[in-house]
Write a protein that holds these residues in place. Structure first.
Motif, mmCIF file in Angstrom:
data_model
loop_
_atom_site.group_PDB
_atom_site.id
_atom_site.type_symbol
_atom_site.label_atom_id
_atom_site.label_comp_id
_atom_site.label_asym_id
_atom_site.label_seq_id
_atom_site.Cartn_x
_atom_site.Cartn_y
_atom_site.Cartn_z
ATOM 1 N N PRO A 247 0.842 -1.158 0.122
ATOM 2 C CA PRO A 247 -0.149 0.091 -0.054
ATOM 3 C C PRO A 247 0.824 1.322 0.042
ATOM 4 O O PRO A 247 1.710 1.304 0.919
ATOM 5 C CB PRO A 247 -0.734 -0.083 1.365
ATOM 6 N N GLY A 248 0.568 2.253 -0.870
ATOM 7 C CA GLY A 248 1.342 3.194 -0.931
ATOM 8 C C GLY A 248 2.621 3.335 -1.874
ATOM 9 O O GLY A 248 3.531 4.404 -2.156
ATOM 10 N N GLY A 249 3.065 1.776 -2.297
ATOM 11 C CA GLY A 249 4.212 1.881 -2.813
ATOM 12 C C GLY A 249 4.339 2.410 -4.181
ATOM 13 O O GLY A 249 3.342 2.836 -4.849
ATOM 14 N N HIS A 250 5.470 2.583 -4.645
ATOM 15 C CA HIS A 250 5.701 3.075 -6.141
ATOM 16 C C HIS A 250 6.053 2.328 -7.060
ATOM 17 O O HIS A 250 6.835 1.148 -6.561
ATOM 18 C CB HIS A 250 6.707 4.407 -5.939
ATOM 19 N N ALA A 251 5.987 2.437 -8.269
ATOM 20 C CA ALA A 251 6.440 1.645 -9.568
ATOM 21 C C ALA A 251 7.078 2.583 -10.556
ATOM 22 O O ALA A 251 6.623 3.716 -10.798
ATOM 23 C CB ALA A 251 5.385 0.944 -10.473
ATOM 24 N N LEU A 252 8.327 2.186 -10.948
ATOM 25 C CA LEU A 252 9.136 3.226 -11.679
ATOM 26 C C LEU A 252 9.143 2.308 -13.325
ATOM 27 O O LEU A 252 9.751 1.465 -13.192
ATOM 28 C CB LEU A 252 10.571 3.632 -11.342
ATOM 29 N N LEU A 253 8.458 2.857 -14.080
ATOM 30 C CA LEU A 253 8.153 2.212 -15.317
ATOM 31 C C LEU A 253 9.114 2.923 -16.300
ATOM 32 O O LEU A 253 9.115 4.264 -16.725
ATOM 33 C CB LEU A 253 6.761 2.466 -15.994
ATOM 34 N N CYS A 254 10.273 2.245 -16.953
ATOM 35 C CA CYS A 254 11.326 2.885 -17.750
ATOM 36 C C CYS A 254 11.241 2.135 -19.558
ATOM 37 O O CYS A 254 11.033 0.925 -19.491
ATOM 38 C CB CYS A 254 12.711 2.898 -17.179
ATOM 39 N N LEU A 255 11.255 3.043 -20.152
ATOM 40 C CA LEU A 255 11.257 2.649 -21.731
ATOM 41 C C LEU A 255 12.095 3.636 -22.579
ATOM 42 O O LEU A 255 11.815 4.648 -22.704
ATOM 43 C CB LEU A 255 9.768 2.715 -22.068
ATOM 44 N N ASN A 256 13.037 2.683 -23.417
ATOM 45 C CA ASN A 256 13.777 3.619 -24.241
ATOM 46 C C ASN A 256 13.563 3.305 -25.629
ATOM 47 O O ASN A 256 14.776 2.477 -26.128
ATOM 48 C CB ASN A 256 15.441 3.554 -23.691
ATOM 49 N N SER A 257 12.451 3.705 -26.317
ATOM 50 C CA SER A 257 12.213 3.284 -27.655
ATOM 51 C C SER A 257 11.771 4.309 -28.107
ATOM 52 O O SER A 257 10.737 5.028 -27.725
ATOM 53 C CB SER A 257 11.280 1.942 -27.496
ATOM 54 N N LEU A 282 9.722 11.694 -15.171
ATOM 55 C CA LEU A 282 10.670 12.326 -14.842
ATOM 56 C C LEU A 282 11.406 12.862 -15.739
ATOM 57 O O LEU A 282 11.482 12.421 -17.026
ATOM 58 C CB LEU A 282 11.838 11.279 -14.109
ATOM 59 N N PRO A 283 12.085 13.829 -15.392
ATOM 60 C CA PRO A 283 12.957 14.533 -16.778
ATOM 61 C C PRO A 283 14.091 13.616 -17.011
ATOM 62 O O PRO A 283 14.628 13.107 -16.315
ATOM 63 C CB PRO A 283 13.195 16.065 -15.996
ATOM 64 N N ASN A 284 14.573 13.829 -18.142
ATOM 65 C CA ASN A 284 15.802 13.541 -18.671
ATOM 66 C C ASN A 284 16.939 14.157 -18.379
ATOM 67 O O ASN A 284 16.592 15.382 -18.247
ATOM 68 C CB ASN A 284 15.807 12.908 -20.052
ATOM 69 N N PRO A 285 18.275 13.952 -18.161
ATOM 70 C CA PRO A 285 19.193 14.911 -18.128
ATOM 71 C C PRO A 285 19.290 15.712 -19.227
ATOM 72 O O PRO A 285 18.907 15.403 -20.164
ATOM 73 C CB PRO A 285 20.399 13.842 -18.030
ATOM 74 N N PRO A 286 19.714 17.206 -18.867
ATOM 75 C CA PRO A 286 19.716 18.165 -19.717
ATOM 76 C C PRO A 286 20.455 17.741 -21.127
ATOM 77 O O PRO A 286 20.005 18.176 -22.152
ATOM 78 C CB PRO A 286 20.383 19.306 -19.046
ATOM 79 N N ALA A 287 21.540 17.148 -21.039
ATOM 80 C CA ALA A 287 22.396 16.910 -21.989
ATOM 81 C C ALA A 287 21.552 15.884 -23.165
ATOM 82 O O ALA A 287 22.097 15.683 -24.272
ATOM 83 C CB ALA A 287 23.635 16.143 -21.734
ATOM 84 N N LYS A 298 11.527 7.379 -21.621
ATOM 85 C CA LYS A 298 10.382 7.605 -20.810
ATOM 86 C C LYS A 298 10.715 7.032 -19.494
ATOM 87 O O LYS A 298 10.870 5.684 -19.289
ATOM 88 C CB LYS A 298 9.407 7.056 -21.617
ATOM 89 N N VAL A 299 10.710 7.965 -18.354
ATOM 90 C CA VAL A 299 10.408 7.261 -16.865
ATOM 91 C C VAL A 299 9.175 7.716 -16.296
ATOM 92 O O VAL A 299 9.271 8.925 -15.940
ATOM 93 C CB VAL A 299 11.679 7.544 -16.271
ATOM 94 N N LEU A 300 8.476 6.984 -16.100
ATOM 95 C CA LEU A 300 6.964 7.411 -15.359
ATOM 96 C C LEU A 300 6.933 6.764 -13.890
ATOM 97 O O LEU A 300 7.460 5.494 -13.684
ATOM 98 C CB LEU A 300 5.856 6.698 -16.308
ATOM 99 N N VAL A 301 6.334 7.440 -13.209
ATOM 100 C CA VAL A 301 6.089 7.221 -11.830
ATOM 101 C C VAL A 301 4.871 6.672 -11.491
ATOM 102 O O VAL A 301 3.767 7.655 -11.722
ATOM 103 C CB VAL A 301 6.732 8.163 -10.683
ATOM 104 N N TYR A 302 4.319 5.846 -10.982
ATOM 105 C CA TYR A 302 3.148 5.535 -10.783
ATOM 106 C C TYR A 302 3.103 5.021 -9.077
ATOM 107 O O TYR A 302 3.918 4.634 -8.307
ATOM 108 C CB TYR A 302 2.407 4.190 -11.472
ATOM 109 N N LYS A 303 1.775 5.236 -8.472
ATOM 110 C CA LYS A 303 1.811 5.010 -6.868
ATOM 111 C C LYS A 303 0.274 4.177 -6.569
ATOM 112 O O LYS A 303 -0.601 4.235 -7.260
ATOM 113 C CB LYS A 303 1.478 6.177 -6.117
#
Length: 306
Positions: A247-257, A282-287, A298-303
């Motif tokens: 409960p209240g946990g997070h998922a970090l979903l990443c996709l580089n396509s 989440l933002p990507n590094p400025p570079a 793409k790096v998305l946070v879900y709760k």
């Protein structure tokens, strides 16, 4: 190629591993094939198209000129990698590469290997993801983390440095996990991490029994023949998340396509795990700035519900 040469002419002295030129982002017309990375004390130039001898000679001259300004009398070290499909050709162009070679990011240390394989053991574009994970663990210590497609376990290292209680790292590549174990030791981490060289899709029983988890990190390859194809396999991960998260946990979903945009993840999450709330991208590094946000990492946070 002029934008790349201009970037080289203004290079800083790097301390952390980082990207310094990202032609792949499309922000520099005519330079889409080029990237330049710093893995101190080595520069890595990557081309996604064949490079001519004249182009490489011009880049070599530019690097040597700038390095002579920054570090007079210190040898220049640089590596060239040509990538094509799922293979790479790599060669040392000047100087040498340390062995072992350890780089840093925000105080954490990671082993890299620049002269073998397609990848170097550490993905620079995931810097903000690692920063977020470490901050999450510091904000609420003693969390339990599941790190799927762990590769060399950089998420595990920063989670434990941030204050996580336990991290389970799972990846089919035993060799990558071996580097991951070394990365933990490089950071003085002697406990709290488990390493499972298993096929994730054949291990749901083991994974579920180890839960529930306060954070689940999903960072799969977008395409790896015989093991993972994002278009059909990401959904198999998403539908498991509600049962894995505390409960209240997070998922970090990443996709580089570059072919799959944010909607690919969000639409499927809405269908397969509607109880999880989208928090942020989440933002990507400025570079790593890109002309298309959908094409970039793409790096998305879900709760999960409290």
């Amino acid at each position: 190629m002029q934008a790349l040469l201009d970037a080289i002419a203004n290079l800083p002295i790097p301390t952390d591993a980082q990207r310094v030129f990202h032609g792949r982002g499309g922000m520099h017309p005519g330079c889409e094939q080029w990237t330049l990375d710093a893995f101190p004390p080595v520069w890595v130039l990557t081309s996604f198209q064949p490079a001519t001898d004249a182009e490489l000679a011009a880049i070599d001259a530019a690097l040597k000129a700038r390095w002579a300004e920054l570090n007079p009398g210190v040898p220049l070290n640089w590596v060239y990698q040509y990538r094509f499909e799922a293979r790479a050709e790599t060669r040392l162009m000047a100087g040498s590469v340390p062995e072992p070679h350890v780089v840093s990011e925000n105080g954490a240390r990671f082993a890299v290997h620049l002269l073998r394989g397609l990848n170097h053991g550490f993905f620079l574009d995931m810097a903000e993801g690692r920063r977020w994970v470490r901050a999450q663990m510091a904000a609420r210590p003693r969390q339990k983390v599941l790190n799927l497609f762990a590769y060399t376990c950089s998420f595990s290292v920063v989670a434990l440095l941030g204050g996580a209680r336990q991290v389970t790292n799972m990846d089919m590549a035993d060799g990558a996990l071996a580097i991951g174990k070394r990365n933990h030791l490089l950071n003085g981490i002697n406990g709290g991490a488990g390493f499972l060289p298993h096929d994730i899709f054949a291990s749901w029983g083991k994974i579920t029994r180890g839960g529930p988890y306060d954070l689940v990190v999903l960072d799969p390859p977008s395409y790896q023949k015989g093991s993972f194809v994002a278009e059909k396999d990401y959904a198999r991960l998403m539908r498991r998340l509600p049962d894995l998260l505390a409960p209240g946990g997070h998922a970090l979903l990443c996709l580089n396509s570059p072919k799959l945009g944010v909607a690919f993840l969000q639409d499927q999450m809405q269908t397969l795990a509607p109880g999880l709330q989208f928090v942020e991208r989440l933002p990507n590094p400025p570079a790593f700035v890109d002309v298309s946000a959908d094409r970039a990492l793409k790096v998305l946070v879900y709760k999960a519900p409290d």
